[in-house]
Design a protein around this motif. Structure first.
Motif, PDB file in Angstrom:
ATOM      1  N   GLN A  68       0.884  -1.328   0.007  1.00  0.00           N
ATOM      2  CA  GLN A  68       0.180  -0.108   0.066  1.00  0.00           C
ATOM      3  C   GLN A  68       0.853   1.238   0.007  1.00  0.00           C
ATOM      4  O   GLN A  68       0.447   2.310  -0.655  1.00  0.00           O
ATOM      5  CB  GLN A  68      -0.928  -0.042   1.160  1.00  0.00           C
ATOM      6  N   SER A  69       1.890   1.365   0.746  1.00  0.00           N
ATOM      7  CA  SER A  69       2.813   2.389   0.863  1.00  0.00           C
ATOM      8  C   SER A  69       3.469   2.595  -0.680  1.00  0.00           C
ATOM      9  O   SER A  69       3.616   3.659  -1.033  1.00  0.00           O
ATOM     10  CB  SER A  69       3.881   2.147   1.816  1.00  0.00           C
ATOM     11  N   PHE A  70       3.725   1.705  -1.408  1.00  0.00           N
ATOM     12  CA  PHE A  70       4.128   1.756  -2.873  1.00  0.00           C
ATOM     13  C   PHE A  70       3.158   2.202  -3.643  1.00  0.00           C
ATOM     14  O   PHE A  70       3.314   3.111  -4.498  1.00  0.00           O
ATOM     15  CB  PHE A  70       4.759   0.498  -3.147  1.00  0.00           C
ATOM     16  N   THR A  71       1.908   1.901  -3.687  1.00  0.00           N
ATOM     17  CA  THR A  71       0.651   2.012  -4.533  1.00  0.00           C
ATOM     18  C   THR A  71       0.376   3.583  -4.028  1.00  0.00           C
ATOM     19  O   THR A  71       0.307   4.390  -5.163  1.00  0.00           O
ATOM     20  CB  THR A  71      -0.493   1.262  -4.016  1.00  0.00           C
ATOM     21  N   ASP A  72       0.482   3.934  -3.022  1.00  0.00           N
ATOM     22  CA  ASP A  72       0.018   5.484  -2.645  1.00  0.00           C
ATOM     23  C   ASP A  72       1.101   6.486  -3.166  1.00  0.00           C
ATOM     24  O   ASP A  72       0.784   7.526  -3.579  1.00  0.00           O
ATOM     25  CB  ASP A  72       0.009   5.733  -0.961  1.00  0.00           C
ATOM     26  N   CYS A  73       2.631   6.163  -3.092  1.00  0.00           N
ATOM     27  CA  CYS A  73       3.566   7.012  -3.448  1.00  0.00           C
ATOM     28  C   CYS A  73       3.438   6.829  -5.033  1.00  0.00           C
ATOM     29  O   CYS A  73       3.485   7.839  -5.650  1.00  0.00           O
ATOM     30  CB  CYS A  73       4.725   6.227  -3.420  1.00  0.00           C
TER      31      CYS A  73
END
Length: 229
Positions: free
Chosen positions: A38-43
């Motif tokens: 999720q942190s990668f998707t948000d970025c």
């Protein structure tokens, strides 16, 4: 101008078109580096989405304004591992794309096109990528890399530059990419845009447009919105 038909040149994206899917390499990196998805998707949504600022780290990396080390620092600051810790920035870009491998069917297609008298070129948005030597062995001409020219897809100027270097009007050039926005940008610039799904589908569509000159319509894309090299 020579050529086998109305389309005299085909430009290919590199990562995800002449290679295995970028999304697969990124999934492997996330798993082995224990990156929280999720942190990668948000970025990516913030930096690469349609509403991303024009000076986002991705845009600046792709146009050569930000070097690999600077981007890795910025990315590491936005990500977290599954245990909540921050990833190590050094070498992150190399690790992200380490799972890319040549798609031999696509390389064979470039040979087939050349045998038909169709020129082949490269138009790639680079994430400080290292490209293989055979990209520069004379098969592709020109090779347009975003970080080297200070322009990035899907901006119209980079497609115009491609056509200028080919010495062809846009209606004589087809462009293959696995990211829909880049294909749409090519079409707005007057090129024949083709969304890549797999080698067989791309071959059929390219031969059709080369023989007929008819615009290529939308095709099914990979559902992922991962970065394309």
């Amino acid at each position: 101008m020579g050529g086998a038909g109305p389309v005299e040149a085909v430009a290919f994206d590199y990562g995800g078109v002449l290679t295995t899917p970028v999304a697969d390499s990124l999934a492997l990196w996330r798993a082995t580096s224990r990156i929280d998805p999720q942190s990668f998707t948000d970025c990516l949504r913030a930096w690469l989405g349609r509403e991303a600022e024009p000076d986002s780290p991705v845009h600046e990396l792709e146009t050569g304004k930000l070097d690999a080390a600077g981007f890795e620092q910025a990315l590491a600051a936005r990500l977290r591992r599954t245990d909540g810790s921050r990833p190590e920035p050094a070498g992150m870009l190399a690790d992200m794309f380490a799972g890319l491998h040549p798609d031999q069917e696509m390389w064979d297609l470039t040979d087939e096109l050349r045998a038909r008298g169709v020129r082949v070129a490269i138009l790639s948005n680079s994430w400080a990528n290292t490209y293989p030597d055979r990209l520069y062995d004379g098969r592709f001409d020109p090779v347009v890399i975003s970080g080297q020219v200070g322009l990035r897809k899907p901006a119209a100027d980079i497609y115009r530059l491609l056509c200028t270097r080919l010495g062809l009007p846009p209606e004589r050039v087809a462009f293959v990419d696995d990211a829909r926005p880049n294909v749409e940008g090519a079409r707005r610039a007057g090129l024949h845009g083709l969304l890549h799904r797999d080698a067989a589908t791309t071959r059929d569509a390219l031969l059709s447009v080369i023989e007929s000159g008819a615009p290529v319509g939308p095709t099914t894309s990979h559902p992922s919105k991962e970065p394309r090299a």
